[in-house]
Design a protein around this motif. Structure first.
Motif, mmCIF file in Angstrom:
data_model
loop_
_atom_site.group_PDB
_atom_site.id
_atom_site.type_symbol
_atom_site.label_atom_id
_atom_site.label_comp_id
_atom_site.label_asym_id
_atom_site.label_seq_id
_atom_site.Cartn_x
_atom_site.Cartn_y
_atom_site.Cartn_z
ATOM 1 N N LYS A 102 0.841 -1.198 0.000
ATOM 2 C CA LYS A 102 0.000 0.000 0.000
ATOM 3 C C LYS A 102 0.882 1.256 0.000
ATOM 4 C CE LYS A 102 -3.764 -2.418 2.062
ATOM 5 N NZ LYS A 102 -5.026 -2.376 2.786
ATOM 6 N N SER A 384 0.203 -16.079 6.669
ATOM 7 C CA SER A 384 -0.087 -14.677 6.377
ATOM 8 C C SER A 384 1.157 -13.846 6.673
ATOM 9 C CB SER A 384 -1.220 -14.158 7.256
ATOM 10 O OG SER A 384 -2.331 -15.000 7.162
ATOM 11 N N ILE A 386 2.155 -9.906 7.540
ATOM 12 C CA ILE A 386 1.626 -8.595 7.907
ATOM 13 C C ILE A 386 2.799 -7.697 8.275
ATOM 14 C CG2 ILE A 386 0.165 -7.328 9.544
ATOM 15 C CD1 ILE A 386 -1.280 -10.061 10.005
ATOM 16 N N TYR A 388 3.212 -3.905 8.922
ATOM 17 C CA TYR A 388 2.524 -2.623 9.049
ATOM 18 C C TYR A 388 3.566 -1.518 9.130
ATOM 19 C CZ TYR A 388 -2.417 -1.498 9.657
ATOM 20 O OH TYR A 388 -3.716 -1.140 9.435
ATOM 21 N N ILE A 400 -7.554 0.361 16.483
ATOM 22 C CA ILE A 400 -7.311 -1.043 16.854
ATOM 23 C C ILE A 400 -7.449 -1.219 18.360
ATOM 24 C CG2 ILE A 400 -5.580 -2.891 16.845
ATOM 25 C CD1 ILE A 400 -4.484 -1.550 14.203
ATOM 26 N N PHE A 403 -11.110 -1.188 19.295
ATOM 27 C CA PHE A 403 -11.739 -2.466 18.934
ATOM 28 C C PHE A 403 -11.423 -3.516 20.007
ATOM 29 C CE2 PHE A 403 -13.033 -4.739 14.722
ATOM 30 C CZ PHE A 403 -13.814 -5.646 15.418
ATOM 31 N N LEU A 406 -13.467 -2.963 23.074
ATOM 32 C CA LEU A 406 -14.848 -3.410 22.857
ATOM 33 C C LEU A 406 -14.992 -4.891 23.176
ATOM 34 C CD1 LEU A 406 -17.793 -3.100 21.548
ATOM 35 C CD2 LEU A 406 -16.705 -3.702 19.376
ATOM 36 N N GLU A 407 -13.928 -5.651 22.901
ATOM 37 C CA GLU A 407 -13.968 -7.098 23.157
ATOM 38 C C GLU A 407 -13.448 -7.435 24.557
ATOM 39 O OE1 GLU A 407 -12.202 -9.252 19.889
ATOM 40 O OE2 GLU A 407 -13.923 -8.768 18.615
ATOM 41 N N ILE B 79 -15.503 -0.992 12.994
ATOM 42 C CA ILE B 79 -15.841 -2.353 12.535
ATOM 43 C C ILE B 79 -16.002 -2.357 11.007
ATOM 44 C CG2 ILE B 79 -17.559 -4.213 12.626
ATOM 45 C CD1 ILE B 79 -18.139 -3.396 15.533
ATOM 46 N N ASN B 85 -11.034 -3.815 5.108
ATOM 47 C CA ASN B 85 -9.660 -4.311 4.997
ATOM 48 C C ASN B 85 -9.624 -5.831 4.846
ATOM 49 O OD1 ASN B 85 -8.722 -1.709 5.312
ATOM 50 N ND2 ASN B 85 -8.213 -1.942 7.479
ATOM 51 N N TYR B 129 -16.975 -12.360 20.260
ATOM 52 C CA TYR B 129 -16.135 -11.348 19.634
ATOM 53 C C TYR B 129 -16.688 -10.916 18.276
ATOM 54 C CZ TYR B 129 -12.659 -12.891 23.086
ATOM 55 O OH TYR B 129 -11.995 -13.209 24.238
ATOM 56 N N PRO B 130 -16.990 -9.639 18.095
ATOM 57 C CA PRO B 130 -17.374 -9.154 16.758
ATOM 58 C C PRO B 130 -16.302 -9.469 15.712
ATOM 59 C CG PRO B 130 -17.724 -7.437 18.413
ATOM 60 C CD PRO B 130 -17.064 -8.579 19.109
ATOM 61 N N SER B 131 -15.022 -9.416 16.111
ATOM 62 C CA SER B 131 -13.950 -9.686 15.146
ATOM 63 C C SER B 131 -14.047 -11.120 14.621
ATOM 64 C CB SER B 131 -12.578 -9.445 15.771
ATOM 65 O OG SER B 131 -12.382 -10.275 16.893
ATOM 66 N N SER B 132 -14.530 -12.008 15.460
ATOM 67 C CA SER B 132 -14.684 -13.404 15.051
ATOM 68 C C SER B 132 -15.762 -13.520 13.963
ATOM 69 C CB SER B 132 -15.035 -14.238 16.277
ATOM 70 O OG SER B 132 -15.229 -15.575 15.948
ATOM 71 N N LEU B 134 -16.427 -11.166 11.734
ATOM 72 C CA LEU B 134 -15.786 -10.673 10.500
ATOM 73 C C LEU B 134 -14.885 -11.741 9.880
ATOM 74 C CD1 LEU B 134 -14.609 -7.056 11.556
ATOM 75 C CD2 LEU B 134 -16.871 -7.791 10.761
ATOM 76 N N ASP B 353 -5.088 -9.106 14.538
ATOM 77 C CA ASP B 353 -6.269 -9.695 15.177
ATOM 78 C C ASP B 353 -7.551 -9.011 14.722
ATOM 79 O OD1 ASP B 353 -4.821 -11.494 16.605
ATOM 80 O OD2 ASP B 353 -4.829 -10.361 18.481
ATOM 81 N N TYR B 354 -7.443 -7.708 14.445
ATOM 82 C CA TYR B 354 -8.648 -6.931 14.208
ATOM 83 C C TYR B 354 -8.754 -6.256 12.862
ATOM 84 C CZ TYR B 354 -9.193 -7.320 19.184
ATOM 85 O OH TYR B 354 -9.338 -7.815 20.428
ATOM 86 N N PHE B 355 -7.628 -5.819 12.319
ATOM 87 C CA PHE B 355 -7.760 -4.675 11.439
ATOM 88 C C PHE B 355 -7.042 -4.771 10.092
ATOM 89 C CE2 PHE B 355 -7.363 -0.194 10.262
ATOM 90 C CZ PHE B 355 -8.652 0.258 10.543
ATOM 91 N N PRO B 358 -5.575 -9.741 6.988
ATOM 92 C CA PRO B 358 -5.400 -11.198 7.073
ATOM 93 C C PRO B 358 -6.256 -11.815 8.181
ATOM 94 C CG PRO B 358 -3.291 -10.163 6.704
ATOM 95 C CD PRO B 358 -4.280 -9.046 6.962
ATOM 96 N N ASN B 359 -6.516 -13.091 8.079
ATOM 97 C CA ASN B 359 -7.443 -13.741 9.004
ATOM 98 C C ASN B 359 -6.812 -13.986 10.372
ATOM 99 O OD1 ASN B 359 -9.560 -15.723 10.012
ATOM 100 N ND2 ASN B 359 -10.305 -15.180 7.980
#
Lengths: 422, 422
Positions: A102, A384, A386, A388, A400, A403, A406-407, B79, B85, B129-132, B134, B353-355, B358-359
C-alpha cells in the motif's frame, strides 16, 4: 439393479465403517507400542500380521531391480507416460506466494510453503495399485515436498508388489519401507530409529490404517478417510447402452459397496442399459463383487427431462460423474458438486483413473459438496504476512485499541498503546 | 516465566482437551434429539443450558436495531473499516477455474465452486467477539457462498451480544439464530424446520461445540478444532523490551493455557523483557489469567545467534510469529512454519487480530507445519474436468486398458475396449 422414476430426494450415502471397539483398541495398542519400542514394534507386528520377519525395513536397490524384471517393458513405458501426464496437470495447480503493497508502506501477503515431509501409504495384496503411487506421490513432488516416504506391507516372502516398486522408482522415491497397517501409520506419525516422522500421511488402507490415521490426526495431517467408490452417469438418448453399462460396471468391480448410478431422461436408454449390465456383468472375472454392488447400490433414475437429471446429479454429489449427452460440455457449468467430471463419450472413467492427468483420489459419499480431489494445495500451507508501516500504525493504532477494548481485551489495547506513546 | 538457553528440541504442544466420556455422551444425546425432534429439541436445550425460553429462534430486525443503540457510533465505523480491509485482503485469494486444451482436442481443467451453505458458530458471553464474526463470515462471502447462517447462544434475557449482531448486520448476514452449544451444531448439520442444514460449520466454541463438530464431521465439513492460542516473538538487541513484553501479555490474557514465547540471541533483551512482563502483568484487568499463562506456558529462549533462533521458531511452528529484529523482512523467507508472520515493530499482533486484513483464525499447537489460516479456499471446492477427444482416446485407449489389466481391474479395461471396437 432397477429402474426408478425420481420422486423424492436421492442420496449416495452409505454408512462409513468406523470400526469395532475391538479394532479401535488394537489400533491404540499398536500405536502405543510403536511410540514406546520403535523399530522393534514394527518388526513384531509385521511378523504377527504379515507373517514375515523383516530384518531391514528399507527397500534396497536390488529389490527395485528385481521388480523391473517382473514388469513388461511396455507397461513401464505406459506408467512413465501416465506419470508425465499427471505431473503436467498438477504443475498447473501450483500457487505463488504473493504480497500487496500500500502507499503508506504497509505490506500484506501470503507465503506458500510446501510441507517438509509426507508419508504415502500403499496397501498390499490385490489393492496394491501402481496408479495409487502416481496419484499420491506426484502432487506432493509438484508442491515441492522435500522428503516423501512410502510404506507398504510386505507379502509372505517379504516383498513389495513389483508394480508399486517400479512406479515409485520411476518417480524417484528412494525411501520405501516394508511395513504396513497401523504400525506403519504410527512410525510415520511418531518416528522410529529407521523411519523419521512426517507432517502428513496420505493414501488408502484397510480399516486398521483408517483408524490409525484418525487417531494420529492433529499430531500430523491426514488426507480424507475415503468411503466406497461411486460413479454417476448422466446420459440421454444419444448415448450407447453398451458403453454406459461398461462404465457402470467398471465402478462396480471395485468393491461390493461401490455404487453405480445412471440418471437419464430416456426410459429407452434406461431399459437398454439394464439389459447390457446384466449381460456384461457375467463376463467379468470379478462377477461376484460387481453383481453384489450393482444389486445393492446400483440404480437407474429416469427423470422427466435433462434439467431434472442435473438436479439429481447435484443432489448425489458423486465422486465420478460422466456426462454422455448430445452436448456434454454445455452441461458442465450446471454441475455444482462432483469430484471429477468426465465429459463426453471418450472420457470413460478409466481414462482419468490412470492416464489423463487429473487425480483419481476423489471425495466419496456425497462429500464432493465440500471436498476436492487430492491436489497440490494439499501438500502446501499458507502463512499470512503482515508488515505494518509506522504511518499506518500511527493512523490506525487508536482504532485497533478501541476495537480490542470493545472485546474486553485490555492487554491487546495496551500492546498498541505501548508503541503509540513512544 | 524463566530464561532458558536452548539446549534441545522445543515444542509448543499442549494436550488437547478431547472431553470426558460424560461430555461425549451428552453431546451424542443432544445431536440425536436434534435429529429426532428438530426445533423442539433446540428450544428444550436452550432453556436447559442457557436458562431462557426462546419462542422465535430467528433474530429479527428490531433486535438488530436495538443492538446498534448499544454500540458507540465510532466503533461501528471502526468495525466497518476493519471489514473493508479484511474483504480486500481475502478478495486477493480468489482462484479461477481453469482449463487447458491440447492439440488433439483434449481438455483438462479444474472447476472451482463455492460451497452452497455455511454455518458460523459465534460463542456467547465474554468470548462473543465481533472480530470473530468478520473473520469467519468474510472469507465465505468472498468465496461466493450463497447462504451464510450464524448461530450463537442467547443470554438469560434471550439476547445476543450487541457487537456480534452489529458486525453481522454490517456484513449483510440476515440468517441469525439464537441457539448455541451442541444443539446449534446439530441443527446446522442435520437441519430442522427453522434452520436448514449447511455444508460446512466454522467458528470457535466450548468443549461441547468442539465435540459436536467432531461428531458431525463427514456429514458436513468443519474447520479445525483450535487449541489454546500462542505467540512467539523473534527479537534481537534492537527491540524494545516494553513492546515485546506487552505483545507477550496480549496473548497471555486470552486463556490460562495460552503460550507466550520470546526467542532471542540477546541475553540483555531477555532479562529486560522478564522485568517488563512482571511489571506490566500487574496492570492488567485479567491479571490472574495472564499470570497463570505466563508462569505455566511462557518461556524466554536465549540462542547463540539469530540462525539458531530461526531454527527454534521453525521447530515451534507458532500460530503467531512476530519478527522484531533489525532487518525483519530479511528473515521472512527463512520462516518455514507459522500461521501469521508479523514483520517489524509496528506489526504488533492486535494489528492482525482486528484490522489489517489477514485472518485471525490460525493453526495452533504446532499445526502450522501442515495447516493454514482460514482463507477463501476453505469455502470452495474443486472438481476435475476431463474431456478426452476421440483422437486422444484412440491413441491412448490401449495403453489405459493395459494399465487397468496390470492392476487386475478387468471391467476398467473393458470399458475402454467397448469404445475401441466401435
Amino acid at each position: 439393479m432397477r429402474i426408478e422414476r425420481v420422486t423424492n430426494t436421492v442420496s449416495l450415502k452409505r454408512t462409513i465403517d468406523s470400526g469395532t471397539e475391538e479394532q479401535r483398541k488394537t489400533v491404540i495398542e499398536i500405536l502405543t507400542e510403536v511410540q514406546d519400542k520403535g523399530d522393534l514394534a514394527l518388526k513384531y507386528y509385521t511378523e504377527k500380521f504379515d507373517g514375515v520377519l523383516i530384518e531391514i525395513l528399507k527397500v534396497d536397490r536390488v529389490e527395485i531391480n528385481e521388480a523391473y524384471q517382473m514388469i513388461d517393458e511396455t507397461l513401464v513405458d505406459i506408467i512413465k507416460e501416465a506419470a508425465e501426464n499427471i505431473r503436467d496437470y498438477h504443475s498447473r495447480q501450483v500457487k505463488q506466494s504473493w504480497i500487496t503493497m500500500k502507499d503508506n508502506g504497509t505490506m500484506l501477503g501470503q507465503k506458500i510453503t510446501p510441507l517438509d515431509a509426507v508419508g504415502v501409504y500403499v496397501p498390499g495384496g490385490k489393492a496394491a495399485y501402481p496408479s495409487s503411487v502416481l496419484m499420491n506421490v506426484i502432487p506432493a513432488q509438484v508442491a515441492g515436498v522435500n522428503r516423501i516416504v512410502m510404506v507398504s506391507p510386505p507379502d509372505k516372502e517379504g516383498r513389495l508388489p513389483a508394480g508399486v516398486l517400479v512406479a515409485a522408482d520411476i518417480l524417484g522415491v528412494t525411501e520405501i519401507y516394508k511395513v504396513g497397517g497401523a504400525q506403519a501409520v504410527g512410525a510415520l506419525a511418531y518416528g522410529t530409529d529407521t523411519i523419521q516422522s512426517v507432517d502428513k500421511i496420505v493414501g488408502p488402507g484397510n480399516i486398521f490404517v483408517a483408524l490409525a490415521k484418525r487417531e494420529v490426526y492433529g499430531n500430523v495431517d491426514i488426507d480424507m478417510i475415503a468411503g466406497p467408490s461411486e460413479i454417476v452417469i448422466l446420459a440421454d438418448e444419444t448415448s450407447l447402452a453398451n458403453e454406459v453399462a461398461a462404465d457402470l460396471l467398471s465402478q462396480a468391480e471395485h468393491d461390493e459397496r461401490a455404487s453405480s448410478v445412471l440418471v437419464t431422461p430416456s426410459m429407452e436408454l434406461a431399459e437398454q442399459v439394464l439389459i447390457e449390465v446384466e449381460r456384461q456383468v457375467k463376463l467379468l472375472p470379478r462377477v461376484e463383487i460387481a453383481e453384489a454392488s450393482i444389486n445393492n447400490y446400483g440404480a437407474i433414475y429416469v427423470t422427466k427431462d435433462i434439467e431434472e437429471a442435473i438436479k439429481v446429479v447435484n443432489e448425489l454429489a458423486p465422486e465420478h460423474l460422466e456426462i454422455m449427452t448430445k452436448e456434454p460440455m454445455e452441461l458442465v457449468s450446471k454441475i455444482r458438486h462432483a469430484g471429477a467430471i468426465f465429459v463426453g463419450r471418450y472420457s470413460s472413467e478409466p481414462v482419468g483413473d490412470y492416464f489423463a492427468g487429473p487425480n483419481h483420489v476423489l471425495p466419496t459419499n456425497g462429500t464432493a459438496r465440500f471436498s476436492s480431489p487430492l491436489n497440490v494445495d494439499d501438500f502446501t500451507k499458507k502463512s499470512s504476512i503482515i508488515s505494518y508501516s509506522k504511518e499506518a500504525f500511527m493512523e490506525n493504532g487508536p482504532k485497533i485499541a478501541a476495537f480490542a477494548r470493545l472485546e474486553g481485551l485490555d492487554a491487546h489495547a495496551r500492546a498498541i498503546e505501548e508503541r503509540l506513546k513512544s
